[in-house]
Design an enzyme around this catalytic site. Sequence first.
Site, short mmCIF file in Angstrom:
data_model
loop_
_atom_site.label_atom_id
_atom_site.label_comp_id
_atom_site.label_asym_id
_atom_site.label_seq_id
_atom_site.Cartn_x
_atom_site.Cartn_y
_atom_site.Cartn_z
N HIS A 173 0.85 -1.20 0.00
CA HIS A 173 0.00 0.00 0.00
C HIS A 173 0.88 1.23 0.00
O HIS A 173 2.01 1.21 0.49
CB HIS A 173 -0.92 -0.01 1.23
CG HIS A 173 -1.98 1.05 1.18
ND1 HIS A 173 -1.81 2.31 1.74
CD2 HIS A 173 -3.22 1.05 0.62
CE1 HIS A 173 -2.90 3.02 1.52
NE2 HIS A 173 -3.78 2.29 0.86
N ASP A 192 -7.95 -4.85 -0.62
CA ASP A 192 -8.35 -5.57 -1.83
C ASP A 192 -8.05 -7.06 -1.75
O ASP A 192 -8.67 -7.85 -2.46
CB ASP A 192 -7.64 -4.98 -3.05
CG ASP A 192 -8.07 -3.57 -3.35
OD1 ASP A 192 -9.27 -3.31 -3.35
OD2 ASP A 192 -7.19 -2.71 -3.57
#
Length: 451
Positions: free
Chosen positions: A326, A387
């Site tokens: 991320h 996700d």
Amino acid sequence: MKDKFMIYKLSETVKSTCKIDNELFEKFNVKRGLRNADHTGVLVGLTNIGDVVGYNRLDDGSLKPIAGKLLYRGIDIDDLVHSNQQEKRTGFEEAIYLLLSGSLPDKEELDLFSHMLCDSMALEKQTKIAIIDLEGHDIMNILARTVLEMYNYDASPDDTSRDNLMRQSIDLIAKFPAIIAYSYNILRHSAKGQSLHIRHPNEGCSIAENFLYMIKGTKGYTELDVRVLDLAMILHAEHGGGNNSTFTVRVTSSTGTDTYSSIAAGIGSLKGPLHGGANLQVGKMIAHLKEVITNWTDEQQIDQYLNKILNKEVYDQKGLIYGIGHAVYTISDPRAVLLKEMAKELAREKGREAEFAFMNLLEERAIYAITHRKNAKTKKLVCANVDFYSGFVYDMIGLPKEVYTPLFAMSRIVGWCAHRIEELNFDDRRIIRPAYKNISEKVEFIPLAQR
């Protein structure tokens, strides 16, 4: 043939006209992708809405990784979610109120607000007809066009007063679930030859339950399905002003354009596979891994294949393990942690515990493979992002893949609206206009007859 050749000839020029040497970015101190050299985001604005925390900056300028935190108006997302779970109620409506207003509602305010959202959910006749007429093959595209069409039905579409912005925001947030559900049902009917179902949202139901009802019907979901979808929507509602789609909404809002144009721009940004479509990439990768890894509990076999992925030898040969890493979070993504908790419970209900265990092991081994990779350009800590588990959760709930990214938009519309209202209402605001340095050489003009 001449037209095709002209297109080919023009496209060939792109090879040279779009070439920019990497060293020029360093020479002119350009922050590529609005990222600093340490991969943190370039500070471009201030906000009161959301905060994404993945590290502390020390006095010497270095970064100290910490467990990720996500704050909505200063309130830790963990506290917001766990409170809902303890009271066994849905919480997306409460999160909407918090993000739009800046404070938590009391029970009377929450009940009134929830009823207002539910009353606003049904689509006008002309909007339904527009969706039927569109018959597109991509729901995000239909969603964007429907939002733009709604401009025509608004009596005050260009009014940017506080009252009107709030009215438009609540109306859009409430109508997104129905637009997406109707778009999917039209798609499955026109493209797949299946029955057409247009279900009117139920009075008194939460947004999460109404969405599942409009997609699947009365008997198509469980109480746990509703709770997990509600959680996913809370987690996706806001993620700071720097994520691509929210920044897009703020950039367009800074021009003073109307709400519908700005939100449609945000949808276009979120549609990109590097943003809202990431969970679909994870799902495709997981499906591939389930086939090629014969023993889902064999760490050595998993490690070997993940390293082949990183070496660009197998799968899509891009060297990426989707769902891991991320831009801000380092040790953990709080959204992934919370969603993983519910994914475990949901897997138990659906009889898919072996798949959940495989996902859990993949997460562990992928992080290990990336952080222990030789000759890596950076040694940044990585973690599973939201996700990684969201696609698996949506699949267990029984949602079609066509609505995965639209579901993201259905949640993030809340953050978009909150940031748009803020962008248009803080003192000393100005149009967002960064600079690009031109590095091309001056070229003398040659008259047409001499070329």
